[in-house]
Design a protein around this motif. Structure first.
Motif, mmCIF file in Angstrom:
data_model
loop_
_atom_site.group_PDB
_atom_site.id
_atom_site.type_symbol
_atom_site.label_atom_id
_atom_site.label_comp_id
_atom_site.label_asym_id
_atom_site.label_seq_id
_atom_site.Cartn_x
_atom_site.Cartn_y
_atom_site.Cartn_z
ATOM 1 N N LEU B 13 -6.674 14.874 5.824
ATOM 2 C CA LEU B 13 -6.162 13.702 5.444
ATOM 3 C C LEU B 13 -6.537 13.262 4.119
ATOM 4 C CD1 LEU B 13 -6.170 12.258 9.368
ATOM 5 C CD2 LEU B 13 -4.658 13.524 8.683
ATOM 6 N N THR B 14 -7.888 12.609 3.908
ATOM 7 C CA THR B 14 -8.345 11.987 2.282
ATOM 8 C C THR B 14 -7.371 12.732 1.191
ATOM 9 O OG1 THR B 14 -10.112 11.340 3.782
ATOM 10 C CG2 THR B 14 -9.654 11.078 1.270
ATOM 11 N N ARG B 15 -7.331 14.592 1.379
ATOM 12 C CA ARG B 15 -6.764 14.934 0.010
ATOM 13 C C ARG B 15 -5.553 14.692 0.230
ATOM 14 N NH1 ARG B 15 -8.042 21.101 -1.069
ATOM 15 N NH2 ARG B 15 -6.531 21.148 -2.896
ATOM 16 N N ALA B 16 -5.080 15.065 1.552
ATOM 17 C CA ALA B 16 -3.508 14.546 1.267
ATOM 18 C C ALA B 16 -3.020 13.192 0.328
ATOM 19 C CB ALA B 16 -2.919 15.193 2.939
ATOM 20 N N LEU B 17 -3.920 12.354 1.350
ATOM 21 C CA LEU B 17 -3.495 11.113 0.397
ATOM 22 C C LEU B 17 -3.483 10.886 -0.528
ATOM 23 C CD1 LEU B 17 -4.644 9.187 4.227
ATOM 24 C CD2 LEU B 17 -2.103 9.341 2.888
ATOM 25 N N ARG B 18 -4.480 11.499 -1.329
ATOM 26 C CA ARG B 18 -4.829 11.075 -2.495
ATOM 27 C C ARG B 18 -4.075 12.294 -3.676
ATOM 28 N NH1 ARG B 18 -10.044 13.756 -2.584
ATOM 29 N NH2 ARG B 18 -8.526 15.488 -3.250
ATOM 30 N N ASP B 19 -3.667 13.723 -2.478
ATOM 31 C CA ASP B 19 -2.780 14.591 -3.616
ATOM 32 C C ASP B 19 -1.010 14.595 -3.482
ATOM 33 O OD1 ASP B 19 -4.898 15.200 -4.326
ATOM 34 O OD2 ASP B 19 -5.248 17.453 -3.538
ATOM 35 N N ASP B 20 -0.758 13.983 -2.432
ATOM 36 C CA ASP B 20 0.505 13.483 -2.662
ATOM 37 C C ASP B 20 0.862 11.838 -2.120
ATOM 38 O OD1 ASP B 20 3.322 13.545 -1.905
ATOM 39 O OD2 ASP B 20 3.201 15.333 -0.975
ATOM 40 N N PRO B 21 2.213 11.132 -2.695
ATOM 41 C CA PRO B 21 1.984 10.009 -2.730
ATOM 42 C C PRO B 21 3.465 9.329 -2.139
ATOM 43 C CG PRO B 21 2.894 10.487 -4.720
ATOM 44 C CD PRO B 21 2.140 11.579 -4.636
ATOM 45 N N THR B 22 3.800 10.711 -1.442
ATOM 46 C CA THR B 22 4.849 10.319 -0.273
ATOM 47 C C THR B 22 3.899 10.961 1.022
ATOM 48 O OG1 THR B 22 5.264 13.025 0.162
ATOM 49 C CG2 THR B 22 6.437 11.721 -1.250
ATOM 50 N N VAL B 23 2.924 11.038 1.217
ATOM 51 C CA VAL B 23 2.182 11.079 2.525
ATOM 52 C C VAL B 23 2.307 9.551 2.986
ATOM 53 C CG1 VAL B 23 0.385 11.753 3.460
ATOM 54 C CG2 VAL B 23 1.605 14.044 1.917
ATOM 55 N N PHE B 24 1.838 9.734 4.057
ATOM 56 C CA PHE B 24 1.469 8.565 5.125
ATOM 57 C C PHE B 24 1.321 8.821 6.528
ATOM 58 C CE2 PHE B 24 5.891 7.677 6.530
ATOM 59 C CZ PHE B 24 6.238 7.482 7.188
ATOM 60 N N ILE B 25 0.587 8.172 6.880
ATOM 61 C CA ILE B 25 -0.043 8.447 8.266
ATOM 62 C C ILE B 25 0.619 7.332 9.721
ATOM 63 C CG2 ILE B 25 -2.869 8.392 9.610
ATOM 64 C CD1 ILE B 25 -3.702 9.729 7.450
ATOM 65 N N TYR B 26 0.946 7.270 10.772
ATOM 66 C CA TYR B 26 1.571 6.841 10.846
ATOM 67 C C TYR B 26 0.756 6.958 12.715
ATOM 68 C CZ TYR B 26 5.023 3.701 13.219
ATOM 69 O OH TYR B 26 6.275 2.514 13.842
ATOM 70 N N GLY B 27 0.292 5.550 13.707
ATOM 71 C CA GLY B 27 -0.352 6.185 15.198
ATOM 72 C C GLY B 27 -0.154 5.289 15.577
ATOM 73 N N GLN B 28 -1.219 5.373 16.645
ATOM 74 C CA GLN B 28 -1.380 4.088 17.536
ATOM 75 C C GLN B 28 -2.786 4.189 17.245
ATOM 76 O OE1 GLN B 28 -0.635 5.324 21.096
ATOM 77 N NE2 GLN B 28 1.234 5.685 21.271
ATOM 78 N N ASP B 29 -3.511 2.375 16.513
ATOM 79 C CA ASP B 29 -5.129 2.600 15.955
ATOM 80 C C ASP B 29 -5.518 3.098 15.038
ATOM 81 O OD1 ASP B 29 -5.316 0.676 18.598
ATOM 82 O OD2 ASP B 29 -5.507 2.015 19.733
ATOM 83 N N VAL B 30 -4.374 3.222 14.275
ATOM 84 C CA VAL B 30 -5.070 4.486 13.459
ATOM 85 C C VAL B 30 -5.266 4.003 11.839
ATOM 86 C CG1 VAL B 30 -3.576 6.091 13.941
ATOM 87 C CG2 VAL B 30 -2.715 4.835 12.347
ATOM 88 N N ALA B 31 -5.105 2.241 11.774
ATOM 89 C CA ALA B 31 -5.325 1.723 10.702
ATOM 90 C C ALA B 31 -7.188 1.170 10.468
ATOM 91 C CB ALA B 31 -4.528 0.905 10.101
ATOM 92 N N THR B 32 -6.911 -0.361 10.541
ATOM 93 C CA THR B 32 -8.711 -0.484 10.375
ATOM 94 C C THR B 32 -9.735 -0.305 11.342
ATOM 95 O OG1 THR B 32 -7.264 -2.911 9.666
ATOM 96 C CG2 THR B 32 -9.553 -2.676 10.305
ATOM 97 N N PHE B 33 -9.256 0.715 12.601
ATOM 98 C CA PHE B 33 -9.756 1.107 13.718
ATOM 99 C C PHE B 33 -10.319 2.416 13.652
ATOM 100 C CE2 PHE B 33 -10.033 2.328 18.144
ATOM 101 C CZ PHE B 33 -11.250 1.931 18.668
ATOM 102 N N GLY B 34 -9.524 3.150 13.335
ATOM 103 C CA GLY B 34 -9.665 4.153 12.047
ATOM 104 C C GLY B 34 -9.226 5.283 13.079
ATOM 105 N N GLY B 35 -8.751 5.018 14.497
ATOM 106 C CA GLY B 35 -8.283 5.917 15.793
ATOM 107 C C GLY B 35 -9.005 6.203 16.137
#
Lengths: 332, 321
Positions: B13-35
């Motif tokens: 996930l880290t590499r996908a976010l780093r390498d491709d600016p069109t990638v984003f993550i969406y889901g319940q509790d995924v942000a500050t809480f970390g999933g």
């Protein structure tokens, strides 16, 4: 052929009224043609008409910027589609099964769309396009496009779905520039609104979502233009989702197969039952925006354009099973 | 430094976010809480604005991802549990899966499904959904069994232009470890021979690869060499590798953690019977979970799904035929 971009994006006042009227007229004439082709057995699949809803639909279409905003039509939005820039050949080709249409015979009729040009292709499951428009707006936000507005068209029946609720709530949480256009045409297929919801007015739901709500007489083009103009402007200005509920009556069956004998005659005689196209025509005359001769000329032009599109589509090749690419994945 | 299966997912996930600016993550509790499982731990800090908490609205989450994908983004949706994707079923199978075929516009998104049973999880936090989604045209369905595949297949999934259902197994999250992430890997659509053998073939995927390998080790002590094939991707499915293996062994057992009626195991057997009937020395067998909801109590749960012991027993019966 791409969606046409002939008209300037933002027309105001009288010009906008005339423009919207002509899209309504073109949609009415096109749907009359589609209906007669259906009854002649020339069209496969369902035919759903927007008769009585053209003002509400076209007013939204002309309030958006072609190719820059998002317009997600539902089954009664021929007028809005055309106003947003859908070429008349798209419905002609899709209804007649041309392989040259945007759906190439793979999907039909009201399912047509041009998702790469801001007009998603609806699926049949009601309510489920609203969140798709949310995603298109999120993508634009990621790209730094803070101007874009997205509109999702829907009927009174679909407001009962979980999908609708989830999407409107999501849009409110994300404060998306979304206009939700609810055409309350009093019936979901045959089900009247008192079997669909118990709130006094659907627009009251806006309070629960924490978004702006607008109600409008859907048979009055001037009022529709004013309300959609305001809703789109507020969405564009960062005021979040806008729920617009139009009061009107479906002046046709649910589909061309349905004689709508369940619609009470008395209801047709109320203000809801007024024909928006007739009202707009009278408005043009009363306000000196058009002469009878001009109105007749526009009508002849609409009929001609419809005939041309249908004649073109009828000569088009139809899909051949042997030549079809039967792969649903693009990667494998 | 050893990496867990879950950490491999986070690395991808880290590499996908780093390498491709069109990638984003969406889901319940995924942000500050970390999933819920910490798969997205620290990612919202490291990639501000690109890891978004969603309301408890699986249908709208998927619809939103579809709209973003149509517009050229590459969303990765985390379902908190695979089971909850049933709420998003309509958007996945009717909207995402049909989109490219209907319109010619691709819909590149990844739905991560924390799948499969763990003791005590019960009927609604244990399901395997791969057979359901593989049934529908227009979806890629992946079932990584190893730390390396969790990493490389997730990266490949993000790069695909088609919607991908990524079934990651919760049972493997914490205790499956590997020394390093792979430099290269098999492409999606290729199965892997996890253990070579010549007396019988086990075709399996996800956590059942490890149960099958343990069963194969037990059978080795009894003098049988069991070949274990890890499908890796159930759709597309690598029938060639399966048929080539059955050609060598003449015996086939398919093992899956999902329910027995229809599904991936039935599909594999149907293909082998249709295309390789002459290769078989015994009727092909399958071993799935029981045809009941998934039980809560560990005693019942352990008996509900296939284990090394029941796989070994099925193999002995197959070898005796």
């Amino acid at each position: 052929m791409a969606m046409s971009d002939v008209l300037p994006s933002a027309l105001a006042g009288a010009d906008q009224y005339v423009s919207a009227y002509r899209w309504m007229l073109l949609a009415r004439r096109m749907e009359e043609k589609i209906s007669s082709l259906y009854h002649a057995g020339k069209i496969v699949g369902g035919v759903y008409l927007g008769r009585g809803q053209e003002a509400f639909s076209a007013a939204l279409g002309v309030s958006l910027r072609r190719r820059k905003d998002v317009f997600s039509p539902l089954i009664r939005d021929m007028a809005g589609r055309l106003a947003f820039g859908e070429p008349l050949l798209d419905p002609a080709r899709t209804y007649l099964g041309s392989v040259l249409g945007p759906m190439r015979g793979r999907d039909g009729n009201i399912h047509r769309g041009r998702p790469a040009e801001g007009m998603p292709a609806m699926i049949s499951h009601l309510g489920s396009m609203v969140s798709v428009v949310c995603g298109m707006l999120v993508a634009r936000r990621f790209r730094g496009d803070v101007e874009a507005v997205g509109a999702a068209c829907i009927g009174d029946g679909a407001t009962s779905t979980g999908s609708f609720h989830e999407a409107v709530n999501l849009a409110a949480v994300e404060k998306l520039p979304l206009v939700i256009a609810v055409a309350n045409n009093q019936f979901a297929y045959s089900t009247p609104t008192d079997r669909q919801f118990a709130c006094a007015d659907l627009v009251d739901r806006a309070i629960g979502y924490g978004i702006d709500g607008h109600r409008v007489d859907g048979t009055d083009l001037a009022e529709c233009l004013e309300v959609f103009g305001r809703a789109v402007a507020r969405a564009r200005a960062g005021q979040g989702p806008q729920l617009v509920v139009g009061r009107l009556l479906r002046l046709t069956g649910h589909g061309a197969h349905d004689d709508a004998n369940y619609v009470p005659e008395a209801l047709k005689q109320t203000e809801l039952g007024r024909d928006c196209l007739e009202r707009a025509r009278q408005h043009l005359l009363d306000h000196g925006l058009a002469t009878v001769a001009e109105l007749e000329q526009w009508d002849r032009e609409a009929v001609h354009e419809v005939q041309l599109a249908v004649a073109t589509a009828q000569k088009d090749p139809v899909p051949e099973a042997a030549g079809e690419d039967w792969r649903a994945l693009s990667s494998f | 430094m050893a990496l867990t299966y879950l950490e491999a997912i986070r690395e991808a996930l880290t590499r996908a976010l780093r390498d491709d600016p069109t990638v984003f993550i969406y889901g319940q509790d995924v942000a500050t809480f970390g999933g819920a499982f910490k798969a997205t731990k620290n990612l919202s800090r490291d990639f501000p604005g690109r890891v978004l908490d969603a309301p408890i609205s699986e249908d709208a989450m998927l619809g939103m991802a579809i709209g973003a994908a149509i517009e050229g983004m590459r969303p990765i949706v985390e379902m908190q549990f695979a089971d909850f994707s049933s709420i998003a079923f309509n958007q996945i199978v009717n909207q995402a899966a049909t989109h490219f075929w209907r319109t010619g516009v691709t819909c590149p998104l990844v739905v991560r499904l924390p799948s499969g049973g763990t003791p005590g999880s019960g009927p609604f936090h244990s399901q395997m959904m791969e057979s359901i989604y593989a049934h529908y045209p227009g979806l890629v369905v992946l079932t990584p069994a190893t730390v390396g595949d969790a990493y490389s297949m997730l990266l490949e999934a993000v790069a695909l232009d088609d919607p991908v259902i990524f079934c990651e197994h919760k049972f493997l999250y914490y205790h499956l470890k590997d020394e390093a992430l792979p430099e290269e890997s098999l492409p999606i659509g290729k199965a892997r021979i996890a253990r070579m053998g010549r007396h019988a073939t086990v075709v399996t995927y996800s956590a059942m690869v490890h149960e099958s390998l343990r069963a194969a080790a037990d059978l080795a002590a009894e003098g049988y060499e069991i070949e274990v094939i890890d499908l890796r991707s159930v759709k597309p499915i690598d029938s060639d590798t399966v048929l080539a293996s059955v050609a060598r062994t003449g015996r086939l057992l398919c093992v899956g953690e999902s329910f027995p009626w229809g599904g991936v195991c039935a599909e594999v057997i149907a293909r082998v019977v249709a295309d390789g009937f002459n290769l078989l020395d015994a009727p092909p067998q399958r071993l799935n979970a029981k045809d009941t909801p998934i039980p809560y109590h560990p005693n019942l749960w352990a008996a509900h799904r296939p284990t090394a012991a029941t796989i070994a027993e099925s193999l002995r019966r197959l070898l005796r035929f």
